[in-house]
Design an enzyme around this catalytic site. Structure first.
Site: not given
Length: 311
Positions: A22-24, A26-28, A151, A176
């Protein structure tokens, strides 16, 4: 440990290959930029290669020497997980740092390509399978670390082994919380098994507090609730930016004193924002019996044996 208000300076990371899911965005994306600035080669494991390429270009503009190759990874499809792990292994040799960051939150009921409830399948099972498949490469060039991003919502999570895939009722936030609790139980059991196997592998976790990212907008959009998506955007007034939310993740990734199973989060009130330091785990996140059972169930569901014998 005193709270840190900045993730810099990072230790020297030249020669380290990191994988960030998920590097694209936000946090990533914030984590990728910080690691690349520290000298690491960062494999950007993302579902959307177009977005990953655009983020990689932005990282290279900020850090001209950055090496940030994108790899396609859809955590909701175990065949994609297998292909991504093979590509990473073939092109990277050894992996020193794996950051299991990608995730989905509070979606309407959906299924993965393999028939799992989407949040449990993506947030937990996808990362479980990826870590298992990368295990031969983790630590190939020295000590390695796996950071799994959870989370605050893990505190409302419960592992119901009779309803992991929501066959008997679905609640978006219940699912979640379950997936985020599963992230922490996975971390604890990975740490235990790696230690018993004598591997130079440290398993830790982190959470970003309340960070303003795209994560919270997907669920309302998918459900067709435009007002809810607008409310999510409005909450950015009370959250911290992704760069601040990434601080606990970066601390978890680079703290040389991090013990197995350590958990990091924001150092401010209620762990919602501000700096980074040790964070609190719920009692359920520290249950070794549930952690061992979840590991076995996850291996059976994914068909991936991590190669760490039970003990």
């Amino acid at each position: 440990m005193a709270p840190r208000t900045t993730a810099l300076p990072l230790p020297e990371l030249t020669g380290t290959t990191a994988v960030v899911t998920g590097a694209n965005s936000g946090i990533g994306a914030a984590t990728t930029l910080a690691l690349a600035r520290g000298g690491a080669r960062v494999v950007m494991a993302c579902r959307d290669l177009g977005r990953a390429e655009r983020t990689a270009a932005a990282v290279r503009r900020a850090a001209p020497k950055a090496e940030v190759p994108p790899v396609r990874l859809d955590l909701a499809d175990l065949s994609s997980v297998a292909e991504a792990a093979e590509e990473i292994g073939e092109t990277s040799g050894g992996v020193g740092l794996l950051i299991n960051n990608a995730g989905v939150m509070a979606l309407p009921e959906r299924r993965t390509a393999d028939g799992f409830e989407m949040q449990f399948g993506t947030n937990h099972l996808g990362h479980f399978a990826l870590t298992a498949r990368l295990l031969p490469y983790l630590g190939a060039g020295g000590p390695a670390r796996v950071v799994t991003v959870s989370s605050l919502a893990h505190r409302m999570g419960r592992i119901d082994f009779d309803n992991l895939n929501a066959e008997h009722g679905y609640g978006a936030w219940t699912a979640y919380g379950r997936s985020k609790l599963a992230n922490l139980l996975f971390t604890a059991e990975l740490a235990r098994r790696a230690r018993l196997a004598g591997l130079g592998l440290t398993a830790v976790s982190a959470h970003p507090g309340l960070a303003a990212t795209e994560l919270g907008q997907a669920g309302p959009r998918m459900a067709g609730r435009a007002w809810a998506a607008r409310m999510k955007r409005a909450t950015r007034l009370f959250t911290q930016p992704a760069s601040a939310g990434a601080l606990p993740v970066l601390l978890a990734a680079t703290d040389p004193a991090a013990p197995d199973g350590a958990h990091y989060g924001p150092a401010g009130p209620l762990e919602c924002r501000g700096g980074a330091g040790p964070a609190r785990l719920s009692a359920r996140a520290k249950d070794p019996v549930t952690a061992r059972r979840l590991w076995d169930v996850s291996a059976a569901l994914t068909g991936v044996g991590p190669g760490l014998e039970p003990a």
